[in-house]
Design an enzyme around this catalytic site. Structure first.
Site, PDB file in Angstrom:
ATOM      1  N   SER A   1      -5.920  -3.998   8.361  1.00 55.34           N
ATOM      2  CA  SER A   1      -4.793  -2.834   8.404  1.00 55.34           C
ATOM      3  C   SER A   1      -4.459  -2.946   9.912  1.00 55.34           C
ATOM      4  O   SER A   1      -5.241  -2.161  10.874  1.00 55.34           O
ATOM      5  CB  SER A   1      -5.160  -1.508   7.760  1.00 55.34           C
ATOM      6  OG  SER A   1      -4.177  -0.775   8.263  1.00 55.34           O
TER       7      SER A   1
ATOM      8  N   HIS B   1      -2.203  -6.068   6.653  1.00 56.89           N
ATOM      9  CA  HIS B   1      -1.696  -4.854   6.156  1.00 56.89           C
ATOM     10  C   HIS B   1      -0.908  -4.138   6.935  1.00 56.89           C
ATOM     11  O   HIS B   1      -1.344  -3.809   8.038  1.00 56.89           O
ATOM     12  CB  HIS B   1      -2.775  -4.096   5.176  1.00 56.89           C
ATOM     13  CG  HIS B   1      -2.289  -3.111   4.700  1.00 56.89           C
ATOM     14  ND1 HIS B   1      -1.893  -3.243   3.159  1.00 56.89           N
ATOM     15  CD2 HIS B   1      -2.175  -1.552   4.828  1.00 56.89           C
ATOM     16  CE1 HIS B   1      -1.641  -1.745   2.692  1.00 56.89           C
ATOM     17  NE2 HIS B   1      -1.894  -1.120   3.633  1.00 56.89           N
TER      18      HIS B   1
ATOM     19  N   ASP C   1       1.036  -0.363   7.639  1.00 57.44           N
ATOM     20  CA  ASP C   1       1.383   0.867   6.938  1.00 57.44           C
ATOM     21  C   ASP C   1       2.573   1.603   7.683  1.00 57.44           C
ATOM     22  O   ASP C   1       2.853   1.654   9.130  1.00 57.44           O
ATOM     23  CB  ASP C   1       0.241   1.737   7.298  1.00 57.44           C
ATOM     24  CG  ASP C   1      -1.093   1.349   6.454  1.00 57.44           C
ATOM     25  OD1 ASP C   1      -0.807   1.398   5.237  1.00 57.44           O
ATOM     26  OD2 ASP C   1      -2.140   1.364   7.120  1.00 57.44           O
TER      27      ASP C   1
ATOM     28  N   MET D   1       4.822   4.772   7.683  1.00 54.14           N
ATOM     29  CA  MET D   1       4.826   6.262   7.362  1.00 54.14           C
ATOM     30  C   MET D   1       6.265   6.836   8.126  1.00 54.14           C
ATOM     31  O   MET D   1       6.513   6.424   9.276  1.00 54.14           O
ATOM     32  CB  MET D   1       3.492   6.882   7.997  1.00 54.14           C
ATOM     33  CG  MET D   1       2.259   6.202   7.577  1.00 54.14           C
ATOM     34  SD  MET D   1       0.780   6.922   8.095  1.00 54.14           S
ATOM     35  CE  MET D   1      -0.423   5.626   7.871  1.00 54.14           C
TER      36      MET D   1
ATOM     37  N   HIS E   1       3.055  -1.601   3.219  1.00 56.01           N
ATOM     38  CA  HIS E   1       2.792  -0.461   2.442  1.00 56.01           C
ATOM     39  C   HIS E   1       3.700   0.688   2.836  1.00 56.01           C
ATOM     40  O   HIS E   1       3.557   1.237   3.778  1.00 56.01           O
ATOM     41  CB  HIS E   1       1.262   0.024   2.740  1.00 56.01           C
ATOM     42  CG  HIS E   1       0.838   1.222   2.017  1.00 56.01           C
ATOM     43  ND1 HIS E   1      -0.405   1.819   2.404  1.00 56.01           N
ATOM     44  CD2 HIS E   1       1.437   1.946   0.937  1.00 56.01           C
ATOM     45  CE1 HIS E   1      -0.330   2.983   1.349  1.00 56.01           C
ATOM     46  NE2 HIS E   1       0.642   3.238   0.719  1.00 56.01           N
TER      47      HIS E   1
ATOM     48  N   MET F   1       4.917   4.194   2.747  1.00 56.48           N
ATOM     49  CA  MET F   1       4.656   5.591   2.462  1.00 56.48           C
ATOM     50  C   MET F   1       5.701   6.416   3.088  1.00 56.48           C
ATOM     51  O   MET F   1       5.777   7.222   4.134  1.00 56.48           O
ATOM     52  CB  MET F   1       3.219   6.094   3.608  1.00 56.48           C
ATOM     53  CG  MET F   1       1.947   5.273   2.728  1.00 56.48           C
ATOM     54  SD  MET F   1       0.757   5.650   3.628  1.00 56.48           S
ATOM     55  CE  MET F   1       0.687   4.334   4.721  1.00 56.48           C
TER      56      MET F   1
ATOM     57  N   MET G   1      -5.175   3.982  -3.611  1.00 55.54           N
ATOM     58  CA  MET G   1      -5.581   4.742  -2.227  1.00 55.54           C
ATOM     59  C   MET G   1      -7.142   5.396  -2.607  1.00 55.54           C
ATOM     60  O   MET G   1      -6.959   6.042  -3.540  1.00 55.54           O
ATOM     61  CB  MET G   1      -4.636   5.636  -1.724  1.00 55.54           C
ATOM     62  CG  MET G   1      -3.248   4.906  -1.680  1.00 55.54           C
ATOM     63  SD  MET G   1      -3.384   3.875  -0.129  1.00 55.54           S
ATOM     64  CE  MET G   1      -3.810   5.221   0.993  1.00 55.54           C
TER      65      MET G   1
ATOM     66  N   GLY H   1      -1.993   8.864   4.994  1.00 57.65           N
ATOM     67  CA  GLY H   1      -1.345   9.249   6.408  1.00 57.65           C
ATOM     68  C   GLY H   1      -2.023   9.258   7.650  1.00 57.65           C
ATOM     69  O   GLY H   1      -1.512   9.435   8.829  1.00 57.65           O
ATOM     70  N   PHE H   2      -3.208   8.864   7.411  1.00 57.49           N
ATOM     71  CA  PHE H   2      -4.015   8.842   8.808  1.00 57.49           C
ATOM     72  C   PHE H   2      -5.130   7.824   8.561  1.00 57.49           C
ATOM     73  O   PHE H   2      -5.785   7.384   7.401  1.00 57.49           O
ATOM     74  CB  PHE H   2      -4.858   9.837   9.010  1.00 57.49           C
ATOM     75  CG  PHE H   2      -3.960  11.067   9.584  1.00 57.49           C
ATOM     76  CD1 PHE H   2      -3.337  11.296  10.709  1.00 57.49           C
ATOM     77  CD2 PHE H   2      -3.550  11.851   8.618  1.00 57.49           C
ATOM     78  CE1 PHE H   2      -2.422  12.383  11.149  1.00 57.49           C
ATOM     79  CE2 PHE H   2      -2.747  13.058   8.595  1.00 57.49           C
ATOM     80  CZ  PHE H   2      -1.957  13.172  10.022  1.00 57.49           C
TER      81      PHE H   2
ATOM     82  N   GLY I   1      -9.096   5.642   9.360  1.00 58.86           N
ATOM     83  CA  GLY I   1     -10.363   6.314   9.775  1.00 58.86           C
ATOM     84  C   GLY I   1     -10.834   7.225   8.786  1.00 58.86           C
ATOM     85  O   GLY I   1     -12.028   8.156   9.216  1.00 58.86           O
TER      86      GLY I   1
ATOM     87  N   ASP J   1      -7.484   0.577  -0.542  1.00 56.64           N
ATOM     88  CA  ASP J   1      -7.074   0.996   0.932  1.00 56.64           C
ATOM     89  C   ASP J   1      -7.616   2.292   1.098  1.00 56.64           C
ATOM     90  O   ASP J   1      -7.371   3.469   0.579  1.00 56.64           O
ATOM     91  CB  ASP J   1      -5.582   0.796   1.016  1.00 56.64           C
ATOM     92  CG  ASP J   1      -5.116   1.205   2.737  1.00 56.64           C
ATOM     93  OD1 ASP J   1      -6.216   1.328   3.287  1.00 56.64           O
ATOM     94  OD2 ASP J   1      -4.005   1.460   2.834  1.00 56.64           O
TER      95      ASP J   1
ATOM     96  N   GLY K   1     -11.101   3.880   3.876  1.00 57.55           N
ATOM     97  CA  GLY K   1     -12.672   4.061   3.980  1.00 57.55           C
ATOM     98  C   GLY K   1     -13.556   2.822   3.632  1.00 57.55           C
ATOM     99  O   GLY K   1     -14.634   2.867   3.280  1.00 57.55           O
TER     100      GLY K   1
ATOM    101  N   SER L   1      -9.984   0.437  10.665  1.00 64.41           N
ATOM    102  CA  SER L   1     -10.908   0.952  11.867  1.00 64.41           C
ATOM    103  C   SER L   1     -12.410  -0.102  11.838  1.00 64.41           C
ATOM    104  O   SER L   1     -12.746  -0.479  12.647  1.00 64.41           O
ATOM    105  CB  SER L   1     -11.074   2.157  11.834  1.00 64.41           C
ATOM    106  OG  SER L   1     -11.838   2.785  10.701  1.00 64.41           O
TER     107      SER L   1
END
Length: 213
Positions: free
Chosen positions: A7, A31, A33, A35, A64, A66, A135, A140-141, A143, A172, A174, A195
């Protein structure tokens, strides 16, 4: 074998081309993201960043979205170089129409679902999807810590496929060495990792670890 999608949300945007080159030899796709500060509190990249990434790699680009009213931007992201476009069930008033539009544009179509959204909401459209994005954190964030109940959700998605290999199941949030084994065993086809990959001095090795059985 499971596929791994680094990502770019966790990449160094000051050296984005270099970050892509570090993961490209081991990655299966990238990937991205998107937002908008409305559907989620953060604001990230737009079509111009996707276009810049497209110029830096031949890897498939998994975008992706969002964002609210994603239909307004589908064409922009597809023309910028997106090969895969996922939209959130929670953001689409007419999900089937949105999925049809993505296919008309020539991209693979995915439906993303937040942790609190039952995957069973997709049962009537499952056959039209190329992939489901589960998800395992609230979007939204980057890590964030993995949501353990996502494992059951992946398993329920596998059950909804009724023995078929499609739609693919992407996960997606963790994803790291300690969570990836359970995610794979549950039936995921694509692991998105940010991360865990980009915070390493050897991102390609981290990708290989995620892929290990």
């Amino acid at each position: 074998m499971v596929r791994v999608a680094p990502s770019l949300l966790s990449a160094d945007f000051g050296n984005l081309r270099e970050a892509i080159q570090k993961v490209a030899p081991a990655a299966d796709l990238l990937h991205l993201d998107v937002m908008d500060g409305q559907f989620v509190p953060n604001i990230t990249m737009g079509a111009m960043i996707v276009e810049a990434v497209r110029k830096s790699t031949d890897l498939p680009l998994d975008v992706h979205m969002m964002i609210v009213e994603p239909d307004r931007c589908l064409s922009d992201f597809r023309h910028a170089g997106a090969d895969m476009l996922s939209v959130h069930v929670e953001a689409c008033t007419h999900l089937e129409r949105t999925i049809d539009r993505i296919h008309e544009l020539g991209a693979l179509a995915g439906a993303a679902i937040n942790p609190a959204t039952p995957v069973e909401q997709l049962v009537d459209i499952l056959g039209e999807l190329d992939y489901v994005l589960v998800m395992s954190v609230n979007p939204g964030f980057g890590g964030q810590k993995f949501w353990p109940r996502a494992i059951q959700k992946i398993e329920r998605t596998v059950a909804l496929r009724q023995g078929q290999q499609r739609p693919l199941i992407e996960v997606d949030g963790g994803v790291n060495e300690s969570t990836s084994q359970a995610i794979r065993r549950a039936g995921a086809d694509i692991l998105v990792a940010g991360s865990y990959v980009f915070d390493s001095e050897d991102p390609s090795e981290r990708i290989r670890i995620l892929r290990q059985e």
